[in-house]
Design a protein around this motif. Sequence first.
Motif, short mmCIF file in Angstrom:
data_model
loop_
_atom_site.label_atom_id
_atom_site.label_comp_id
_atom_site.label_asym_id
_atom_site.label_seq_id
_atom_site.Cartn_x
_atom_site.Cartn_y
_atom_site.Cartn_z
N ASP A 230 6.53 8.19 12.65
CA ASP A 230 7.32 8.71 11.52
C ASP A 230 8.45 7.78 11.08
OD1 ASP A 230 5.89 10.90 10.83
OD2 ASP A 230 6.94 12.27 12.16
N PRO A 231 9.23 7.21 12.00
CA PRO A 231 10.34 6.40 11.50
C PRO A 231 9.99 4.95 11.18
CG PRO A 231 10.57 6.71 13.86
CD PRO A 231 9.33 7.46 13.45
N ILE A 232 8.88 4.43 11.71
CA ILE A 232 8.57 3.02 11.46
C ILE A 232 7.21 2.85 10.77
CG2 ILE A 232 8.31 0.71 12.46
CD1 ILE A 232 9.93 1.65 14.83
N VAL A 233 6.15 3.29 11.42
CA VAL A 233 4.81 2.93 10.96
C VAL A 233 4.50 3.55 9.59
CG1 VAL A 233 2.35 2.98 11.49
CG2 VAL A 233 4.01 2.59 13.32
N ARG A 234 4.73 4.85 9.44
CA ARG A 234 4.43 5.47 8.14
C ARG A 234 5.31 4.90 7.01
NH1 ARG A 234 3.18 10.06 11.48
NH2 ARG A 234 1.00 10.65 11.20
N PRO A 235 6.62 4.77 7.20
CA PRO A 235 7.41 4.15 6.12
C PRO A 235 6.94 2.73 5.79
CG PRO A 235 8.85 5.17 7.75
CD PRO A 235 7.46 5.27 8.29
N ALA A 236 6.58 1.96 6.82
CA ALA A 236 6.10 0.60 6.58
C ALA A 236 4.80 0.65 5.78
CB ALA A 236 5.88 -0.13 7.91
N MET A 237 3.93 1.60 6.11
CA MET A 237 2.66 1.73 5.38
C MET A 237 2.91 2.11 3.92
SD MET A 237 0.10 3.52 8.17
CE MET A 237 -0.73 2.51 9.43
N ARG A 238 3.88 2.98 3.70
CA ARG A 238 4.20 3.34 2.31
C ARG A 238 4.72 2.11 1.55
NH1 ARG A 238 5.61 8.46 4.74
NH2 ARG A 238 7.75 7.80 5.11
N GLU A 239 5.44 1.25 2.27
CA GLU A 239 5.89 0.00 1.63
C GLU A 239 4.70 -0.86 1.23
OE1 GLU A 239 10.14 -0.22 4.12
OE2 GLU A 239 8.76 -1.91 4.20
N ILE A 240 3.71 -0.97 2.11
CA ILE A 240 2.51 -1.76 1.79
C ILE A 240 1.81 -1.17 0.56
CG2 ILE A 240 0.16 -2.34 2.56
CD1 ILE A 240 2.16 -4.18 3.80
N LEU A 241 1.68 0.14 0.52
CA LEU A 241 1.05 0.77 -0.65
C LEU A 241 1.79 0.42 -1.94
CD1 LEU A 241 -0.72 2.33 1.39
CD2 LEU A 241 -0.44 4.36 -0.03
N ALA A 242 3.11 0.42 -1.87
CA ALA A 242 3.91 0.10 -3.06
C ALA A 242 3.75 -1.37 -3.45
CB ALA A 242 5.38 0.42 -2.80
N ILE A 243 3.71 -2.24 -2.46
CA ILE A 243 3.54 -3.67 -2.77
C ILE A 243 2.15 -3.91 -3.34
CG2 ILE A 243 3.71 -6.04 -1.90
CD1 ILE A 243 5.34 -4.94 0.48
N ALA A 244 1.15 -3.28 -2.73
CA ALA A 244 -0.23 -3.42 -3.22
C ALA A 244 -0.32 -2.97 -4.67
CB ALA A 244 -1.18 -2.61 -2.34
N LYS A 245 0.33 -1.85 -4.96
CA LYS A 245 0.32 -1.32 -6.33
C LYS A 245 0.92 -2.34 -7.30
CE LYS A 245 0.86 3.03 -8.70
NZ LYS A 245 1.22 4.45 -8.60
N SER A 246 2.01 -2.97 -6.87
CA SER A 246 2.64 -3.99 -7.73
C SER A 246 1.73 -5.20 -7.91
CB SER A 246 3.99 -4.42 -7.13
OG SER A 246 3.80 -5.39 -6.10
N ASP A 247 0.75 -5.33 -7.00
CA ASP A 247 -0.22 -6.43 -7.07
C ASP A 247 -1.51 -5.97 -7.75
OD1 ASP A 247 -0.84 -9.17 -6.42
OD2 ASP A 247 -2.14 -8.46 -4.78
N GLY A 248 -1.47 -4.77 -8.34
CA GLY A 248 -2.62 -4.28 -9.08
C GLY A 248 -3.65 -3.54 -8.25
N VAL A 249 -3.31 -3.24 -6.99
CA VAL A 249 -4.27 -2.56 -6.11
C VAL A 249 -3.75 -1.17 -5.79
CG1 VAL A 249 -5.27 -2.56 -3.80
CG2 VAL A 249 -5.25 -4.67 -5.14
N ASP A 250 -4.49 -0.18 -6.21
CA ASP A 250 -4.05 1.20 -6.06
C ASP A 250 -4.74 1.84 -4.87
OD1 ASP A 250 -2.42 3.23 -6.94
OD2 ASP A 250 -3.08 2.99 -9.04
N LEU A 251 -4.09 1.78 -3.73
CA LEU A 251 -4.68 2.36 -2.53
C LEU A 251 -4.42 3.87 -2.52
CD1 LEU A 251 -3.45 -0.32 0.00
CD2 LEU A 251 -5.84 0.11 -0.56
#
Lengths: 345, 345
Positions: A230-251
Amino acid sequence: MSSPKAKVLLVGMGGVGSVAAYSLEYGGKAEVTAVLRSDYQTLIDDGFEFESVDHGKVNCFRPTNITKSVEEAMEKYGPFDYAIFSLKNIPDISPIEPLIAKCYTPEVGILLLQNGIGIEKPIFKLFPEAYVMSGVTMVSSTLYGRKVVHVATEHVRVGAYDNGKIPYEKQVAKCKKFIEIYSTDKNDIIYDENVNFSRWRKLVYNACVNSSAALTDCDIGRLEVFGAMDPIVRPAMREILAIAKSDGVDLPEDVIEFMIRSDDGEWYPPSMLVDMRKGNYCEYQVILGNALDIAKENGVPAPVLSCMYHLLHVVQMKTQEKKGKFVLPEVRPLPADNFQIKYLN
Amino acid sequence: MSSPKAKVLLVGMGGVGSVAAYSLEYGGKAEVTAVLRSDYQTLIDDGFEFESVDHGKVNCFRPTNITKSVEEAMEKYGPFDYAIFSLKNIPDISPIEPLIAKCYTPEVGILLLQNGIGIEKPIFKLFPEAYVMSGVTMVSSTLYGRKVVHVATEHVRVGAYDNGKIPYEKQVAKCKKFIEIYSTDKNDIIYDENVNFSRWRKLVYNACVNSSAALTDCDIGRLEVFGAMDPIVRPAMREILAIAKSDGVDLPEDVIEFMIRSDDGEWYPPSMLVDMRKGNYCEYQVILGNALDIAKENGVPAPVLSCMYHLLHVVQMKTQEKKGKFVLPEVRPLPADNFQIKYLN
């Protein structure tokens, strides 16, 4: 009359590379020239043993040609139709561009069977018209000594990474030709129109679980039981999703829970943790660093990934020191000394 | 006629506690009853040796009384005028409240000679009218076996931590009385009107340098040479300054560079790193956790500290596992199992 075999250079016979080499030879449509460094003599003398979910027990495997360097491979067996890079992706320690330069021809199809994001573009800086294929492998395979323990079916997604110079159809055709060569009745090699999606998807696990595992010396099971999700892995994963989205990839959002549950039932140590425990370098640069470069470019905040990246950077430097890449002075330098690390050869 | 000696209980004879015990006995105004766990027999049999910047070479020191537990101390030598807690501050593993309960009297002055922030208030939950004194020590002293290596003059700031029940002047008087007892011609014990300022100030180093050192297995010199200062340590320090401000403590901005330069010339391993290397528990809870609690309460963002805190939490849990506090099942539990860690006794 059967068509002549494709000439395939394969650099890096670790867990992933060994299975690929075996499949290529097993399929009968390729002749593999393998390049190995540390395990060269073992492969020459004894061959590799396989305990493989796809191929069963194999007592002794050797690819057609075995060499110590890309130069030697090129001299003796080149030029190649395809060049596979299946070595660990640690550009901060050993970039692959010099290796590519040594085997490059305008016709060679270069397959990156490596971790990370944004690893293809640097090749175009060197060779703007290169045929670059990006491969995301799901094979779960590890080399112990001369034994390859291969526990999950070889499943690889491969796509043409558009160089923007040669007609895209031609690049796709070269890629599809390779998939035909690589595919057997045992493995599952898929042409992936959107391989960048697959890379980002894999990064959801690698950037978040690998990093926190490496920094805490805990496998994914312990990360969960000890409260890291909850405090590390999930927030980090949400960050990856946001970065991917900014790169045109909608996970899809549910990839997070899929990845968190992907090793269920196992105290599974992710690859970066295994590297740490062995005192090896880790792939933090292509997994975290490249993602953070994209985040920065696109203005996406990523505080958890950023913190872990910088901590892992320090750890990687320490690994370099331990491996004797440099020696620090006995007395700690003062700021006025303008100290710079001097790398030994 | 000389006044009778003050009766001082001292719990925890590590580097800090040993020097305090020595000073109190050396000053001649106190009779120390020390409580030790692991080093009890060593102190009884051989005494402690000192190599001290303040007291020179001391071959064999023993405080007046030596006991194994606070209960034993209280029974044989109590009640006490003052009780000093100089043990490691790890409330997640061994909270000191039960120890305080065993030596508490309405008259005892309780001195916390420990790391962390916000460590005083929990005592008031148990004893609302307690005399609590907060001590920030700058002594640089380590116990190796039976030898105390003490390299920087004993400099302690002590303040009364207002319980809000007894007239403040009375609390201050008890604190100043203690300082008189504790002060010698060798040490430097200062009454600190604003000891919370000193705690936050020390936290600028401890929360940021200690944590990143512990997570990367690098001393402060390596943290600097390997590039941790700009992306991790300085941002973390700025977070501490912001949290301190929200707690009413205005630290000057230049404390950051002061702390970063405070170990110049030395490859100095901060205490949390030393704990890690020994496989010991670390004080992440009182140093980082308590600061983050205040940050949360006051709405101050602290992403770097938060990430390091949660990583260190996982590390602390792993240390517990290694020390045998619990045993994880051989097969990793599934979510449906609702697994909870069962602590052994």
